[in-house]
Design a protein around this motif. Structure first.
Motif, PDB file in Angstrom:
ATOM      1  N   THR A 128       2.339   8.413  34.465  1.00 19.25           N
ATOM      2  CA  THR A 128       1.219   9.351  34.567  1.00 19.25           C
ATOM      3  C   THR A 128      -0.121   8.628  34.421  1.00 19.25           C
ATOM      4  N   TYR A 129      -1.173   9.348  34.795  1.00 20.35           N
ATOM      5  CA  TYR A 129      -2.525   8.792  34.698  1.00 20.35           C
ATOM      6  C   TYR A 129      -3.490   9.966  34.675  1.00 20.35           C
ATOM      7  N   GLY A 130      -4.758   9.684  34.421  1.00 17.26           N
ATOM      8  CA  GLY A 130      -5.776  10.723  34.470  1.00 17.26           C
ATOM      9  C   GLY A 130      -5.518  11.807  33.446  1.00 17.26           C
ATOM     10  N   ALA A 131      -5.853  13.038  33.804  1.00 15.46           N
ATOM     11  CA  ALA A 131      -5.756  14.133  32.844  1.00 15.46           C
ATOM     12  C   ALA A 131      -4.576  15.066  33.095  1.00 15.46           C
ATOM     13  N   HIS A 132      -4.009  15.012  34.318  1.00 13.85           N
ATOM     14  CA  HIS A 132      -2.975  15.997  34.670  1.00 13.85           C
ATOM     15  C   HIS A 132      -1.586  15.501  34.314  1.00 13.85           C
ATOM     16  N   GLN A 133      -1.180  15.706  33.085  1.00 19.08           N
ATOM     17  CA  GLN A 133       0.169  15.284  32.708  1.00 19.08           C
ATOM     18  C   GLN A 133       0.793  16.349  31.830  1.00 19.08           C
TER      19      GLN A 133
ATOM     20  N   VAL B 137      -0.793   5.205  32.600  1.00 20.00           N
ATOM     21  CA  VAL B 137      -1.403   4.030  33.229  1.00 20.00           C
ATOM     22  C   VAL B 137      -2.914   3.956  32.995  1.00 20.00           C
ATOM     23  N   GLY B 138      -3.591   5.097  32.905  1.00 17.36           N
ATOM     24  CA  GLY B 138      -5.027   5.011  32.643  1.00 17.36           C
ATOM     25  C   GLY B 138      -5.782   6.257  33.063  1.00 17.36           C
ATOM     26  N   GLN B 139      -7.027   6.315  32.619  1.00 13.08           N
ATOM     27  CA  GLN B 139      -7.881   7.487  32.847  1.00 13.08           C
ATOM     28  C   GLN B 139      -8.391   7.582  34.280  1.00 13.08           C
ATOM     29  N   ASN B 140      -8.819   6.428  34.810  1.00 17.92           N
ATOM     30  CA  ASN B 140      -9.512   6.435  36.104  1.00 17.92           C
ATOM     31  C   ASN B 140      -8.964   5.306  36.986  1.00 17.92           C
ATOM     32  N   ARG B 141      -9.512   5.206  38.206  1.00 14.55           N
ATOM     33  CA  ARG B 141      -9.000   4.222  39.173  1.00 14.55           C
ATOM     34  C   ARG B 141      -9.006   2.794  38.640  1.00 14.55           C
ATOM     35  N   GLU B 142     -10.084   2.441  37.957  1.00 15.30           N
ATOM     36  CA  GLU B 142     -10.194   1.055  37.450  1.00 15.30           C
ATOM     37  C   GLU B 142      -9.084   0.784  36.439  1.00 15.30           C
ATOM     38  N   GLU B 143      -8.898   1.746  35.534  1.00 18.60           N
ATOM     39  CA  GLU B 143      -7.860   1.555  34.507  1.00 18.60           C
ATOM     40  C   GLU B 143      -6.464   1.515  35.132  1.00 18.60           C
ATOM     41  N   VAL B 144      -6.241   2.372  36.119  1.00 24.35           N
ATOM     42  CA  VAL B 144      -4.924   2.396  36.763  1.00 24.35           C
ATOM     43  C   VAL B 144      -4.665   1.062  37.454  1.00 24.35           C
TER      44      VAL B 144
ATOM     45  N   GLU C  57      -6.699  10.870  45.768  1.00 21.78           N
ATOM     46  CA  GLU C  57      -7.138  10.858  44.383  1.00 21.78           C
ATOM     47  C   GLU C  57      -7.217   9.444  43.814  1.00 21.78           C
ATOM     48  N   LEU C  58      -6.243   8.618  44.204  1.00 23.17           N
ATOM     49  CA  LEU C  58      -6.271   7.221  43.782  1.00 23.17           C
ATOM     50  C   LEU C  58      -6.746   6.378  44.967  1.00 23.17           C
ATOM     51  N   SER C  59      -7.117   5.130  44.710  1.00 22.00           N
ATOM     52  CA  SER C  59      -7.634   4.300  45.804  1.00 22.00           C
ATOM     53  C   SER C  59      -6.507   3.942  46.769  1.00 22.00           C
ATOM     54  N   GLU C  60      -6.919   3.526  47.953  1.00 24.29           N
ATOM     55  CA  GLU C  60      -5.944   3.150  48.971  1.00 24.29           C
ATOM     56  C   GLU C  60      -5.060   2.000  48.481  1.00 24.29           C
ATOM     57  N   ALA C  61      -5.671   1.058  47.764  1.00 25.44           N
ATOM     58  CA  ALA C  61      -4.909  -0.090  47.269  1.00 25.44           C
ATOM     59  C   ALA C  61      -3.853   0.352  46.254  1.00 25.44           C
TER      60      ALA C  61
END
Ligand code: TXA
Ligand code: MG
Length: 331
Positions: A260-265, A276-283, A311-315
């Motif tokens: 999971t990541y972000g707030a929706h868990q 994994v983390g709060q935002n794209r950078e952390e993920v 919601e997440l980056s292409e990478a």
């Protein structure tokens, strides 16, 4: 072979002399750790393939300290490449260019092109400057496993198989570089990374993404990906709600864990959670570390729910999709 661990640049001289003598040494970069060898030395480069168990038809990225060293390896460079170097290097971008044949054949898997990167990490740059020769370095993991973002990960995979690891701390970005084919009039992104298509377009005026749009999106279920894989199967669901997904596993005895990541868990079951983390950078920063931590001792199956592709980056989506054994997209 005993694998040495060097901390924060002490013994850089030793690493340089080992590399010059044809040994394999892992080095930190801002993306992930690389497994380095003298790119001109075929026997040294062969050891990279052996240590990683890497298929010989997958070319390696060559690392250099500056644009001058890059120019020594290539011919017929498009003018826009210099603009990209000016804008993004040193940094997480690899330029695929026409090789002049200076690097060993197995580096390029006998292609006419060579991928070259100037990493943005002080220890890596220092090492490259001291070496004075180009260093071929794929990610320093056993083939198929998540890339290493800490020196410890390299040792977990390759201890006893390589001469040493330079510990440069936790890799800043955590995902591999953007790979851009620069051999034609318009740059083509072969692998998404931190440097985005829009950024490249803003410098060059045009950019293409390899494969059509459909291919760039998550692939159909059941396809096996031999990349970035955790020890347990990963099932990726895009656009599904958690209740629907978990209900389909309800009757199975498998021990399920959630990535999971972000707030929706918010989930109704009490399942082990790998956050994994709060935002794209952390993920991006933590994804491989978390994937490496998932153990068969704890769970049999890892499930990741992503509400939508954008919601997440292409990478990140690219790496998650490749890491997954099953990908389901709710259209
Ligand atoms: O951030 C990174 O790029 C890291 C760090 C260590 O620099 N390196 C890395 O290397 O990710 P590796 O080997 O794991 O991935 C290299 C990618 C592969 O997908 C390979 O096929 C592609 O770059 N590549 C290398 N040379 C190429 C070439 N001449 N033409 C097309 N693709 C190439
Ligand atoms: Mg790799």
């Amino acid at each position: 072979m005993e694998t040495k661990l060097w901390h924060e640049g002490d013994s850089l001289e030793v690493a340089v002399s080992l590399l010059a003598a044809g040994q394999v040494v892992a080095l930190p970069t801002e993306t992930v750790y690389g497994l380095g060898a003298d790119a001109r030395n075929e026997a040294a480069v062969q050891q990279i393939f052996t240590a990683k168990g890497r298929p010989s038809d997958n070319p390696l990225i060559v690392h250099v300290a500056n644009a001058r060293q890059l120019e020594e390896l290539v011919v017929d460079v498009q003018a826009y490449v210099y603009d990209l170097i000016e804008a993004f290097s040193p940094g997480p971008i690899t330029y695929v260019l026409q090789s002049n044949g200076s690097v060993a054949p197995s580096v390029t898997a006998s292609l006419s092109t060579v991928g070259i990167r100037i990493p943005n990490h002080p220890l890596a740059l220092h090492l490259l400057e001291k070496c004075g020769f180009p260093i071929a370095a794929p990610s320093a993991n056993v083939s198929g496993k998540p890339s290493p973002t800490e020196a410890r990960h390299v040792l977990d995979d390759l201890s006893g198989k390589i001469a040493g690891v330079i510990d440069g701390g936790s890799a800043k970005s955590g995902l591999e570089s953007t790979v851009v084919d620069c051999t034609g009039p318009v740059p083509v992104i072969l692998r998404p990374g931190e440097i985005k298509a829009a950024q490249i377009e803003s410098v060059v005026g045009a950019v293409e993404i390899s494969g059509d749009k459909e291919q760039a999106r998550p692939k159909s279920p059941g396809m096996k990906y031999k990349h970035y894989a955790p020890d347990v199967p990963l099932h990726l669901y895009i656009g599904y709600d958690s209740q629907t997904v978990l209900a389909t596993y309800g009757k199975q005895p498998a021990r399920i864990g959630l990535l999971t990541y972000g707030a929706h868990q918010v989930l109704e079951k009490e399942l082990p959670t790998y956050y994994v983390g709060q935002n794209r950078e952390e993920v991006a920063h933590q994804l491989y570390r978390i994937l490496r931590r998932v153990s068969r001792d704890e769970i049999d199956l890892l499930i990741c729910l992503v509400p939508n592709v954008d919601e997440l980056s292409e990478a990140i989506m690219d790496r998650l999709t490749r890491a997954a054994t099953v990908v389901k997209v709710n259209k």
